[in-house]
Scaffold this motif. Structure first.
Motif, short mmCIF file in Angstrom:
data_model
loop_
_atom_site.label_atom_id
_atom_site.label_comp_id
_atom_site.label_asym_id
_atom_site.label_seq_id
_atom_site.Cartn_x
_atom_site.Cartn_y
_atom_site.Cartn_z
N GLY A 268 0.81 -1.21 0.00
CA GLY A 268 0.00 0.00 0.00
C GLY A 268 0.84 1.26 0.00
N HIS A 314 -5.18 10.30 -2.66
CA HIS A 314 -5.00 8.87 -2.89
C HIS A 314 -6.32 8.26 -3.36
N SER A 316 -9.47 5.99 -4.02
CA SER A 316 -10.03 4.92 -3.18
C SER A 316 -9.82 3.55 -3.80
N ASN A 319 -7.20 1.60 -2.08
CA ASN A 319 -7.40 1.10 -0.73
C ASN A 319 -7.36 -0.42 -0.75
N ARG A 342 -12.71 -0.19 4.91
CA ARG A 342 -12.53 0.40 3.58
C ARG A 342 -11.56 1.58 3.58
N TYR A 343 -11.27 2.14 4.76
CA TYR A 343 -10.36 3.29 4.82
C TYR A 343 -8.89 2.87 4.90
N ARG A 345 -5.37 1.99 3.88
CA ARG A 345 -4.57 2.19 2.67
C ARG A 345 -3.22 1.49 2.73
N ARG A 391 -4.61 4.06 7.99
CA ARG A 391 -5.34 4.94 7.06
C ARG A 391 -4.39 5.82 6.28
N ASP A 392 -3.47 6.48 7.00
CA ASP A 392 -2.56 7.45 6.41
C ASP A 392 -1.43 7.72 7.39
#
Length: 519
Positions: A268, A314, A316, A319, A342-343, A345, A391-392
């Protein structure tokens, strides 16, 4: 007074009834040194040439080193430090004990060494037998270099593999940090090297799991889908390549790739940032001369790659849940699908408690949470991977807070990623600090990446080791009791160290950010 050279020549020849006992006591090799206190210390680590260099004259000795070492150094690691460290080790030990990985590959060196040891053992050479029993390896470089050597040792399939100590010469240095060797690049003077050798002699042995990774896809009608490394294939991917047609893993009409790792596999955005960093370093090596500059550059690339503004920059479709279906298998269990929010990454399959330069994404779970979710404390030799999502980069900054952790997804003995047909034309992957870009066919059947437990290798650990074994006594630091509301804050000195060095690879906290204001 007779000069030293003449004295040692007479000892070497064994002439005279008086000198004969001295011959047995002092004769170590053709590179004999004066018996100073320092040389006496170095006797503990010395290996003579007849063991190391094929065809050398046999020089037997009654002095068996307590901790014979073979040192592998990536002279290109750590800016100029790798080259300086190489010179220092060679000034202290037999030069043939210290291998420059830019000149000799470790597989050839170790293969020749064990062939030689077996030959002398078969001839009744007790010295060679003791060298094999007591041998310890030192590898100086980044995590990729350490993984390269661990892979070579694993491939030898020895009845007893020599334990490995790691010198932190990279940017993240997750493997050295996990076993107490630190994460800062070391000093290269003789005293620092002597101190390190003493630590190696006193270090405890510890087994860790090694993991096999396999990727299989239907052979495309056109184009290549081999892994794309940053300008050149990293050494840690020494085994991650397409298998031959004779390999038992080969399937007709498919491309199969295989490899291994010891610290982590990730996929990712974090791997994408790492890929950009390695590409830039290969193009402009002159800009990457020390650890702090490397970390600063990493942070800038994290920003330009959108890691801090992932929801905006980014897509989706990148993801994890959009790209792949994730399945896990627990010990002696069945495949079951793992729900990925789903969030998420970035996903990390973690074996050691160090990621991104010393951070622990799994953290220290409360006992109550462990019981509720059927989890166990994280050990490095329990045959389980800890699977964590992010997530990030802002999510990653949580790791800097006391008891911070990523999204704990599962523990598993096997992990399987099934990429949906046409979900993406590529993704980024990383094992033990070394990234690559993985093309994905958009019009072919499912691409499968499967991770499974392989066996174990031996590491050397200091008393500061962060890794825990299933054989260790329970430690309060490894699990937090549910009755405790929080853990003690770190000292301000430790906090500053983590702020500077803690997030070396991906999550390094910007200087202008006040972590106390983050929720």
């Amino acid at each position: 007074m007779r000069d030293k050279k003449g004295f040692f020549n007479s000892v070497a020849s064994g002439s005279g009834t008086i000198l004969r006992p001295l011959h047995d006591l002092l004769h170590r090799s053709s590179e004999e040194a004066a018996a100073t206190p320092k040389s006496k210390i170095l006797n503990n680590y010395y290996i003579p040439n007849y063991i190391l260099v094929s065809g050398s004259e046999v020089q037997r000795s009654s002095l068996i080193p307590s901790c014979p070492v073979l040192v592998f150094i990536n002279s290109k690691s750590g800016g100029q430090l790798g080259g300086k460290l190489l010179l220092t080790y060679r000034s202290l030990l037999n030069e043939n004990q210290v291998i420059d990985l830019g000149e000799k590959a470790p597989d050839k060196v170790l293969h020749q060494l064990y062939v030689t040891l077996e030959k002398f053992k078969a001839a009744g050479d007790v010295f060679a037998s003791e060298i094999e029993k007591r041998l310890r390896l030192i590898v100086a470089g980044g995590d990729g270099t350490a993984s390269w050597l661990l892979g070579v040792v694993s491939d030898l399939k020895l009845p007893y593999s020599p334990p490995v100590a790691t010198v932190p010469l990279g940017t993240g240095n997750n493997i050295p940090f996990s076993f107490g060797w630190g994460k800062k690049n070391p000093n290269t003077d003789q005293q620092a090297v002597l101190s390190f050798l003493e630590q190696v002699k006193n270090a405890k042995e510890m087994q860790i799991d090694s993991w096999h990774i396999l990727m299989r896809m239907k052979a495309p009608k056109e184009g290549s889908f081999d892994p794309i490394a940053p300008l050149e294939l990293p050494h840690s991917l020494h085994a991650f390549h397409r298998v031959s047609q004779k390999d038992k893993l080969n399937v007709e009409g498919h491309h199969t790739f295989r490899g291994g790792f010891w610290n982590y596999f990730s996929m990712g955005m974090d791997a994408q940032v790492s890929y950009a960093f390695h590409s830039e370093r290969k193009l402009h090596p002159e800009k990457f001369q020390n650890q702090l500059v490397n970390q600063s550059t990493y942070l800038k690339l994290a920003g330009t790659q959108g890691w801090f503004l992932a929801p905006l920059l980014h897509p989706s479709s990148r993801n994890i849940a959009h790209m792949a279906k994730v399945k896990i298998m627990k010990k002696q269990g069945q495949w079951e699908e793992l729900h990925i929010p789903r969030y998420i990454r970035s996903i990390v399959c973690l074996n050691l408690p160090s990621f991104s330069g010393g951070l622990d994404p799994w953290g220290k779970p409360f006992r109550k949470k462990l019981r509720e979710r059927g989890l166990t404390p994280p050990y490095v030799d329990d045959g389980l991977l800890e699977i964590v999502g992010f997530r990030d980069a802002w999510h990653g900054l949580v790791l800097l807070a006391p008891n911070g952790h990523g999204t704990r997804l599962a523990q598993a003995n096997r992990v399987r990623f099934e990429f949906e047909k046409g979900a993406a034309d590529h993704t980024f992957m990383r094992i033990d600090g070394e990234p690559w870009k993985q093309p994905l066919p958009v019009d072919e059947d499912t691409v499968v990446v499967e991770i499974s437990h392989l066996h174990q290798v031996n590491m050397l650990a200091t008393p500061c080791c962060r890794s825990r074994s299933i054989n260790d006594a329970p430690s309060p630091a490894s699990i937090i009791d549910e009755d405790c509301e929080s853990i003690e804050d770190e000292s301000s000195e430790d906090w500053e160290e983590r702020r500077k060095f803690g997030a070396a690879d991906t999550f390094k906290i910007p200087e202008e950010v006040d972590i106390t204001q983050l929720s």
